[in-house]
Structures are given as C-alpha cells and as structure tokens.
Motif scaffolding. Sequence first.
Motif, PDB file in Angstrom:
ATOM      1  N   THR A   1      30.116  14.851 -24.264  1.00  0.00           N
ATOM      2  CA  THR A   1      29.868  13.998 -25.423  1.00  0.00           C
ATOM      3  C   THR A   1      28.699  14.536 -26.238  1.00  0.00           C
ATOM      4  OG1 THR A   1      30.718  12.039 -24.290  1.00  0.00           O
ATOM      5  CG2 THR A   1      29.281  11.671 -26.188  1.00  0.00           C
ATOM      6  N   VAL A   2      28.912  14.616 -27.532  1.00  0.00           N
ATOM      7  CA  VAL A   2      27.881  15.092 -28.458  1.00  0.00           C
ATOM      8  C   VAL A   2      27.642  14.011 -29.503  1.00  0.00           C
ATOM      9  CG1 VAL A   2      27.319  16.810 -30.231  1.00  0.00           C
ATOM     10  CG2 VAL A   2      28.477  17.522 -28.125  1.00  0.00           C
ATOM     11  N   ALA A   3      26.378  13.728 -29.796  1.00  0.00           N
ATOM     12  CA  ALA A   3      26.013  12.736 -30.815  1.00  0.00           C
ATOM     13  C   ALA A   3      25.464  13.435 -32.050  1.00  0.00           C
ATOM     14  CB  ALA A   3      24.970  11.764 -30.264  1.00  0.00           C
ATOM     15  N   LEU A   4      25.939  13.004 -33.215  1.00  0.00           N
ATOM     16  CA  LEU A   4      25.410  13.470 -34.499  1.00  0.00           C
ATOM     17  C   LEU A   4      24.593  12.336 -35.100  1.00  0.00           C
ATOM     18  CD1 LEU A   4      28.621  15.137 -36.016  1.00  0.00           C
ATOM     19  CD2 LEU A   4      26.929  16.139 -34.482  1.00  0.00           C
ATOM     20  N   CYS A   5      23.322  12.576 -35.329  1.00  0.00           N
ATOM     21  CA  CYS A   5      22.414  11.533 -35.834  1.00  0.00           C
ATOM     22  C   CYS A   5      22.136  11.760 -37.308  1.00  0.00           C
ATOM     23  CB  CYS A   5      21.106  11.530 -35.046  1.00  0.00           C
ATOM     24  SG  CYS A   5      21.321  11.149 -33.296  1.00  0.00           S
ATOM     25  N   GLY A   6      22.593  10.838 -38.146  1.00  0.00           N
ATOM     26  CA  GLY A   6      22.450  10.978 -39.585  1.00  0.00           C
ATOM     27  C   GLY A   6      21.359  10.119 -40.180  1.00  0.00           C
ATOM     28  N   SER A   7      21.383   9.970 -41.492  1.00  0.00           N
ATOM     29  CA  SER A   7      20.306   9.279 -42.220  1.00  0.00           C
ATOM     30  C   SER A   7      20.204   7.804 -41.862  1.00  0.00           C
ATOM     31  CB  SER A   7      20.513   9.430 -43.731  1.00  0.00           C
ATOM     32  OG  SER A   7      21.758   8.890 -44.125  1.00  0.00           O
TER      33      SER A   7
ATOM     34  N   ILE B   1      29.796  21.226 -30.839  1.00  0.00           N
ATOM     35  CA  ILE B   1      30.901  20.390 -31.336  1.00  0.00           C
ATOM     36  C   ILE B   1      32.245  20.934 -30.850  1.00  0.00           C
ATOM     37  CG2 ILE B   1      32.129  19.706 -33.440  1.00  0.00           C
ATOM     38  CD1 ILE B   1      29.420  19.327 -34.750  1.00  0.00           C
ATOM     39  N   THR B   2      32.361  22.239 -30.752  1.00  0.00           N
ATOM     40  CA  THR B   2      33.585  22.838 -30.228  1.00  0.00           C
ATOM     41  C   THR B   2      33.824  22.425 -28.780  1.00  0.00           C
ATOM     42  OG1 THR B   2      33.333  24.759 -31.702  1.00  0.00           O
ATOM     43  CG2 THR B   2      34.800  25.021 -29.812  1.00  0.00           C
ATOM     44  N   LYS B   3      32.751  22.286 -28.002  1.00  0.00           N
ATOM     45  CA  LYS B   3      32.870  21.895 -26.592  1.00  0.00           C
ATOM     46  C   LYS B   3      33.129  20.408 -26.399  1.00  0.00           C
ATOM     47  CE  LYS B   3      28.898  23.571 -25.121  1.00  0.00           C
ATOM     48  NZ  LYS B   3      27.821  23.950 -24.178  1.00  0.00           N
ATOM     49  N   ALA B   4      32.858  19.607 -27.422  1.00  0.00           N
ATOM     50  CA  ALA B   4      32.860  18.145 -27.268  1.00  0.00           C
ATOM     51  C   ALA B   4      34.248  17.578 -27.023  1.00  0.00           C
ATOM     52  CB  ALA B   4      32.238  17.493 -28.497  1.00  0.00           C
ATOM     53  N   ASP B   5      34.292  16.657 -26.076  1.00  0.00           N
ATOM     54  CA  ASP B   5      35.486  15.843 -25.832  1.00  0.00           C
ATOM     55  C   ASP B   5      35.396  14.550 -26.642  1.00  0.00           C
ATOM     56  OD1 ASP B   5      37.909  15.228 -24.547  1.00  0.00           O
ATOM     57  OD2 ASP B   5      36.872  14.018 -23.057  1.00  0.00           O
ATOM     58  N   THR B   6      34.140  14.067 -26.803  1.00  0.00           N
ATOM     59  CA  THR B   6      33.869  12.872 -27.617  1.00  0.00           C
ATOM     60  C   THR B   6      32.739  13.184 -28.580  1.00  0.00           C
ATOM     61  OG1 THR B   6      34.576  11.340 -25.883  1.00  0.00           O
ATOM     62  CG2 THR B   6      33.097  10.473 -27.569  1.00  0.00           C
ATOM     63  N   LEU B   7      32.903  12.732 -29.811  1.00  0.00           N
ATOM     64  CA  LEU B   7      31.896  12.932 -30.848  1.00  0.00           C
ATOM     65  C   LEU B   7      31.405  11.568 -31.322  1.00  0.00           C
ATOM     66  CD1 LEU B   7      30.773  15.529 -32.160  1.00  0.00           C
ATOM     67  CD2 LEU B   7      32.405  15.202 -34.030  1.00  0.00           C
ATOM     68  N   LEU B   8      30.105  11.321 -31.174  1.00  0.00           N
ATOM     69  CA  LEU B   8      29.492  10.081 -31.641  1.00  0.00           C
ATOM     70  C   LEU B   8      28.823  10.323 -32.975  1.00  0.00           C
ATOM     71  CD1 LEU B   8      27.669   8.765 -28.412  1.00  0.00           C
ATOM     72  CD2 LEU B   8      29.928   8.113 -29.266  1.00  0.00           C
TER      73      LEU B   8
ATOM     74  N   TYR C   1      35.144  21.573 -36.668  1.00  0.00           N
ATOM     75  CA  TYR C   1      35.313  22.354 -35.438  1.00  0.00           C
ATOM     76  C   TYR C   1      35.662  21.468 -34.239  1.00  0.00           C
ATOM     77  CZ  TYR C   1      33.283  26.365 -37.866  1.00  0.00           C
ATOM     78  OH  TYR C   1      33.059  27.398 -38.744  1.00  0.00           O
ATOM     79  N   PHE C   2      35.653  20.158 -34.428  1.00  0.00           N
ATOM     80  CA  PHE C   2      35.933  19.241 -33.323  1.00  0.00           C
ATOM     81  C   PHE C   2      37.427  19.210 -33.020  1.00  0.00           C
ATOM     82  CE2 PHE C   2      36.979  14.888 -31.837  1.00  0.00           C
ATOM     83  CZ  PHE C   2      36.302  14.934 -30.619  1.00  0.00           C
ATOM     84  N   THR C   3      37.767  19.483 -31.766  1.00  0.00           N
ATOM     85  CA  THR C   3      39.168  19.450 -31.334  1.00  0.00           C
ATOM     86  C   THR C   3      39.335  18.540 -30.114  1.00  0.00           C
ATOM     87  OG1 THR C   3      38.836  21.434 -29.962  1.00  0.00           O
ATOM     88  CG2 THR C   3      39.647  21.769 -32.209  1.00  0.00           C
ATOM     89  N   GLY C   4      38.346  17.694 -29.851  1.00  0.00           N
ATOM     90  CA  GLY C   4      38.381  16.819 -28.688  1.00  0.00           C
ATOM     91  C   GLY C   4      39.261  15.598 -28.890  1.00  0.00           C
ATOM     92  N   ARG C   5      39.014  14.587 -28.052  1.00  0.00           N
ATOM     93  CA  ARG C   5      39.893  13.416 -28.024  1.00  0.00           C
ATOM     94  C   ARG C   5      39.445  12.289 -28.940  1.00  0.00           C
ATOM     95  NH1 ARG C   5      40.631  11.612 -21.967  1.00  0.00           N
ATOM     96  NH2 ARG C   5      38.440  12.223 -21.841  1.00  0.00           N
ATOM     97  N   ASN C   6      38.153  11.944 -28.913  1.00  0.00           N
ATOM     98  CA  ASN C   6      37.708  10.724 -29.581  1.00  0.00           C
ATOM     99  C   ASN C   6      36.511  10.945 -30.499  1.00  0.00           C
ATOM    100  OD1 ASN C   6      39.482   8.687 -28.314  1.00  0.00           O
ATOM    101  ND2 ASN C   6      38.451   9.318 -26.423  1.00  0.00           N
ATOM    102  N   ILE C   7      36.592  10.343 -31.678  1.00  0.00           N
ATOM    103  CA  ILE C   7      35.445  10.237 -32.573  1.00  0.00           C
ATOM    104  C   ILE C   7      35.072   8.757 -32.644  1.00  0.00           C
ATOM    105  CG2 ILE C   7      34.647  10.421 -34.954  1.00  0.00           C
ATOM    106  CD1 ILE C   7      36.353  12.886 -35.292  1.00  0.00           C
ATOM    107  N   VAL C   8      33.794   8.484 -32.423  1.00  0.00           N
ATOM    108  CA  VAL C   8      33.273   7.120 -32.498  1.00  0.00           C
ATOM    109  C   VAL C   8      32.221   7.069 -33.596  1.00  0.00           C
ATOM    110  CG1 VAL C   8      32.011   5.295 -31.292  1.00  0.00           C
ATOM    111  CG2 VAL C   8      33.700   6.680 -30.052  1.00  0.00           C
ATOM    112  N   ILE C   9      32.340   6.096 -34.491  1.00  0.00           N
ATOM    113  CA  ILE C   9      31.367   5.937 -35.583  1.00  0.00           C
ATOM    114  C   ILE C   9      30.600   4.633 -35.385  1.00  0.00           C
ATOM    115  CG2 ILE C   9      31.082   5.633 -38.077  1.00  0.00           C
ATOM    116  CD1 ILE C   9      33.680   7.230 -38.439  1.00  0.00           C
ATOM    117  N   ILE C  10      29.279   4.750 -35.361  1.00  0.00           N
ATOM    118  CA  ILE C  10      28.408   3.568 -35.342  1.00  0.00           C
ATOM    119  C   ILE C  10      27.488   3.697 -36.549  1.00  0.00           C
ATOM    120  CG2 ILE C  10      26.757   2.184 -34.031  1.00  0.00           C
ATOM    121  CD1 ILE C  10      27.776   3.544 -31.491  1.00  0.00           C
TER     122      ILE C  10
END
Length: 249
Positions: A18-24, A182-189, A206-215
């Motif tokens: 799981t990889v998290a992307l932290c935005g503004s 991101i290429t390795k990620a199964d889940t992207l937060l 580049y994300f090819t995993g299973r799930n994207i979660v947006i919070i």
Amino acid sequence: MNGKIEQLRKILDDSNYTVALCGSGMMEEGGFIGIKKQDKAYDIENRYGYGVEEMYSSAFYNTRPEQFFEFYKKEMLHNAPRDTASGPALAAMERAGKLQCIIDSNIYDKPRRGGCRHVINLHGSIYQNQCPRCKKKYPVTYIAQARRVPICPSCNIPVRPMISLIGEMVDSQNMTKTTVEITKADTLLLLGTTLASEVFRQYIEYFTGRNIVIIHKQEHYLDKEAALVILDYPMDVLPLLGYGEEINA
C-alpha cells in the motif's frame, strides 16, 4: 461512515503493498491556505507588490533574496499548518504493516514528523536547508529567525531552502522513486487529493494494482473510478482504523 471504515480496513488487510499519496488537503486540514488559492494569491500580491508565481521562484530567490525571504518566512514558515492526527495515524499504519510508503507533495514533512519512516518528499522539505556553495546544512530555525536574509557565514551567500520552487523540475531521483513505488502498489491511498491532481496524475498512470481509495474533503467527478471514496479530511478518518490502538494493546 462505519461501513466505509470497515471496507477500508478490509482493503488494507488484503493489500500486499500500500502506498499513500499526500496532497494539499493534508495541509488544509491543518489550517493552511494554499498560496495559489485565488483569494490568498490576490491578498499576497496586494501586500507584496508581486504575484505568487513570481515570488515563489528560484529567479526571485537569486535576484531579490531579501524580498524572497520576507515572503517565504511570513507566508510559508510562520503560517505553517498545525499538526493533525493524520501523521501519527499513518505512522501506526506503517508500524502495523498496512502501509509501505508515503509520497508527500507538501513541504512540511508532516508524515515523517508524525513518526513515519518510509517517506518520499516529492517537493523537498522546509527542514532541509543548505549553502549552495559549501553544502553546509542549516535548521529551519536558522531561516525563520534570520533578521533578513539567512547567510552562510563561511561563504557569505544566502542559504537555500531545499524545496522545489515554481518553475523548477522535481528532483529526478524522487520522481523515479515515486514511479517505482506506485508501480509496486496493490492499493493506492489518495489522501487530501484526487485522481485529477496536477501533481500526482502523471504518477497515478503507473498504477496497475487492485484498489484506489480516495479520502478527501472535496468531491471530484473522477472519483467514480476509485474503489472507495470518503469525503472527509484524512485526520477524521485514518485514526478510526484503530491500528495505533492495536499496537498499544
């Protein structure tokens, strides 16, 4: 909300990486108003006589260092976002093995200061400052407390905050690391950002995993492409996962 929290926990429990992307939005939850926001940008231009795009640039740092640091200290350092529950919650997820990497587009290093260890600061950090000539490092307090321009005593030139200014390329090593993670990620937060993010959009491809979660507090029409969307600040959601409580038990 309880149903979505349980769904999120299941996604994280089933995720291999799981990889998290932290935005503004992670800064906004701490009370920081982005300098590019229309009202804020208008106010800054009225007070300083220059636009944000011009002042927050390497050209302004190089040619008008006194004015650059007046702006930088007042608007970026003294108005820094307050700490929130997101940082410790992310650290608890990391320790529990539910989060493998955090990619932060902000310059305030909130995840690392909250206890996270595996962090990529895509645009640098206000806590990293050095002399462009001798490479001596200086703490952020040296910058904040300088009467005018923070000078390297050895070289007698301005100290450089190691952040990406407007118009500068992102550090190529950070770009490569981000793409690899991101290429390795199964889940992207996506925390405090959306699939339409100007910063992250090129990497999300580049994300090819299973799930994207947006919070994220703000809804976007592209959200429908995600497996789960929670319209709230991350600080109001991540602690509900309870990973910190499990660790302390």
